[in-house]
Motif scaffolding. Structure first.
Motif, mmCIF file in Angstrom:
data_model
loop_
_atom_site.group_PDB
_atom_site.id
_atom_site.type_symbol
_atom_site.label_atom_id
_atom_site.label_comp_id
_atom_site.label_asym_id
_atom_site.label_seq_id
_atom_site.Cartn_x
_atom_site.Cartn_y
_atom_site.Cartn_z
ATOM 1 N N PHE A 49 -4.037 4.667 -2.580
ATOM 2 C CA PHE A 49 -3.690 3.243 -2.570
ATOM 3 C C PHE A 49 -2.495 2.998 -3.487
ATOM 4 O O PHE A 49 -1.532 2.323 -3.116
ATOM 5 N N PHE A 50 -2.596 3.521 -4.691
ATOM 6 C CA PHE A 50 -1.566 3.313 -5.700
ATOM 7 C C PHE A 50 -0.224 3.902 -5.256
ATOM 8 O O PHE A 50 0.820 3.250 -5.332
ATOM 9 N N VAL A 51 -0.246 5.132 -4.758
ATOM 10 C CA VAL A 51 0.975 5.793 -4.310
ATOM 11 C C VAL A 51 1.548 5.093 -3.078
ATOM 12 O O VAL A 51 2.767 4.887 -2.969
ATOM 13 N N GLY A 52 0.678 4.697 -2.146
ATOM 14 C CA GLY A 52 1.147 3.959 -0.972
ATOM 15 C C GLY A 52 1.782 2.633 -1.350
ATOM 16 O O GLY A 52 2.801 2.236 -0.784
ATOM 17 N N GLY A 53 1.189 1.954 -2.315
ATOM 18 C CA GLY A 53 1.774 0.704 -2.783
ATOM 19 C C GLY A 53 3.122 0.918 -3.434
ATOM 20 O O GLY A 53 4.042 0.117 -3.284
ATOM 21 N N ALA A 54 3.274 2.015 -4.169
ATOM 22 C CA ALA A 54 4.548 2.308 -4.811
ATOM 23 C C ALA A 54 5.628 2.638 -3.778
ATOM 24 O O ALA A 54 6.774 2.217 -3.916
ATOM 25 N N PHE A 55 5.271 3.373 -2.741
ATOM 26 C CA PHE A 55 6.237 3.709 -1.703
ATOM 27 C C PHE A 55 6.586 2.510 -0.818
ATOM 28 O O PHE A 55 7.610 2.528 -0.140
ATOM 29 N N ALA A 56 5.770 1.485 -0.796
ATOM 30 C CA ALA A 56 5.998 0.337 0.080
ATOM 31 C C ALA A 56 7.298 -0.381 -0.240
ATOM 32 O O ALA A 56 7.910 -0.980 0.646
ATOM 33 N N PHE A 57 7.737 -0.330 -1.476
ATOM 34 C CA PHE A 57 8.948 -1.038 -1.856
ATOM 35 C C PHE A 57 10.201 -0.431 -1.231
ATOM 36 O O PHE A 57 11.087 -1.148 -0.798
ATOM 37 N N ALA A 90 -9.331 -1.965 4.247
ATOM 38 C CA ALA A 90 -8.193 -2.487 3.486
ATOM 39 C C ALA A 90 -6.990 -1.551 3.612
ATOM 40 O O ALA A 90 -5.845 -2.010 3.739
ATOM 41 N N ASP A 91 -7.250 -0.249 3.607
ATOM 42 C CA ASP A 91 -6.176 0.731 3.807
ATOM 43 C C ASP A 91 -5.509 0.548 5.166
ATOM 44 O O ASP A 91 -4.282 0.583 5.279
ATOM 45 N N LEU A 92 -6.313 0.361 6.195
ATOM 46 C CA LEU A 92 -5.752 0.185 7.536
ATOM 47 C C LEU A 92 -4.942 -1.108 7.646
ATOM 48 O O LEU A 92 -3.892 -1.131 8.301
ATOM 49 N N ILE A 93 -5.400 -2.165 7.017
ATOM 50 C CA ILE A 93 -4.647 -3.430 7.039
ATOM 51 C C ILE A 93 -3.306 -3.257 6.332
ATOM 52 O O ILE A 93 -2.260 -3.690 6.838
ATOM 53 N N LEU A 94 -3.326 -2.604 5.174
ATOM 54 C CA LEU A 94 -2.071 -2.369 4.458
ATOM 55 C C LEU A 94 -1.153 -1.432 5.229
ATOM 56 O O LEU A 94 0.073 -1.582 5.193
ATOM 57 N N ALA A 95 -1.725 -0.464 5.942
ATOM 58 C CA ALA A 95 -0.908 0.431 6.765
ATOM 59 C C ALA A 95 -0.204 -0.344 7.869
ATOM 60 O O ALA A 95 0.991 -0.133 8.126
ATOM 61 N N ALA A 96 -0.915 -1.263 8.509
ATOM 62 C CA ALA A 96 -0.301 -2.083 9.558
ATOM 63 C C ALA A 96 0.795 -2.979 8.985
ATOM 64 O O ALA A 96 1.878 -3.105 9.570
ATOM 65 N N MET A 97 0.522 -3.567 7.831
ATOM 66 C CA MET A 97 1.536 -4.419 7.207
ATOM 67 C C MET A 97 2.783 -3.618 6.826
ATOM 68 O O MET A 97 3.912 -4.070 7.031
ATOM 69 N N ALA A 98 2.586 -2.422 6.276
ATOM 70 C CA ALA A 98 3.722 -1.576 5.907
ATOM 71 C C ALA A 98 4.501 -1.133 7.139
ATOM 72 O O ALA A 98 5.737 -1.089 7.120
ATOM 73 N N PHE A 99 3.796 -0.817 8.217
ATOM 74 C CA PHE A 99 4.479 -0.416 9.452
ATOM 75 C C PHE A 99 5.343 -1.551 9.987
ATOM 76 O O PHE A 99 6.492 -1.339 10.379
ATOM 77 N N PHE A 100 4.800 -2.774 10.010
ATOM 78 C CA PHE A 100 5.584 -3.890 10.515
ATOM 79 C C PHE A 100 6.736 -4.241 9.586
ATOM 80 O O PHE A 100 7.796 -4.681 10.046
ATOM 81 N N ALA A 101 6.575 -4.027 8.296
ATOM 82 C CA ALA A 101 7.691 -4.227 7.358
ATOM 83 C C ALA A 101 8.787 -3.202 7.623
ATOM 84 O O ALA A 101 9.980 -3.535 7.601
ATOM 85 N N TRP A 102 8.405 -1.958 7.891
ATOM 86 C CA TRP A 102 9.386 -0.922 8.220
ATOM 87 C C TRP A 102 10.118 -1.258 9.513
ATOM 88 O O TRP A 102 11.340 -1.132 9.602
ATOM 89 N N ARG A 103 9.354 -1.703 10.508
ATOM 90 C CA ARG A 103 9.960 -2.033 11.801
ATOM 91 C C ARG A 103 10.942 -3.189 11.684
ATOM 92 O O ARG A 103 12.011 -3.163 12.282
ATOM 93 N N ARG A 104 10.577 -4.197 10.893
ATOM 94 C CA ARG A 104 11.467 -5.337 10.699
ATOM 95 C C ARG A 104 12.744 -4.915 9.972
ATOM 96 O O ARG A 104 13.846 -5.330 10.333
#
Length: 118
Positions: A49-57, A90-104
């Motif tokens: 979770f922590f590492v995924g959140g850090a990479f999200a930026f 919660a992981d799956l929801i954040l994964a979907a949000m990160a994917f759509f942020a990448w796509r945008r």
């Protein structure tokens, strides 16, 4: 959306690791090896979770992949530690949000590089 995913991922990682540490310690004290093992996997999921959140930026696609891997581990550990199902969702929801942020972000880069007006 990248900032939201990053902040939420880091905060949920800290909460998940704290809860999983308590479960792992409780499982060890009561000699429940299944619960102690699931708590240890939960600590790993919290780290993901922590590492995924850090990479999200900066790299939201990498973040989405890390969140999906964390979700898989959480579903595996959910047999002994049922709260892990919540962390997996919660992981799956954040994964979907990160994917759509990448796509945008990718679509915005394509618009800018093609010279289309914004």
């Amino acid at each position: 959306m990248k900032i939201a995913v990053g902040i939420i991922g880091i905060l949920l990682g800290l909460v998940s690791m704290l809860q999983s540490c308590a479960v792992a310690t409780g499982g060890s004290l009561t000699s429940n090896h299944d619960l102690a093992g699931a708590g240890s996997v939960g600590v790993f999921v919290g780290l993901l979770f922590f590492v995924g959140g850090a990479f999200a930026f900066g790299l939201p696609l990498v973040s989405a992949i890390i969140f999906v891997v964390g979700s898989l581990f959480a579903f595996i550990a959910a047999t002994s530690f049922t709260d892990m199902k919540i962390w997996a969702v919660a992981d799956l929801i954040l994964a979907a949000m990160a994917f759509f942020a990448w796509r945008r972000a990718r679509a915005d880069r394509v618009k800018i590089s093609s010279g289309a007006p914004q």
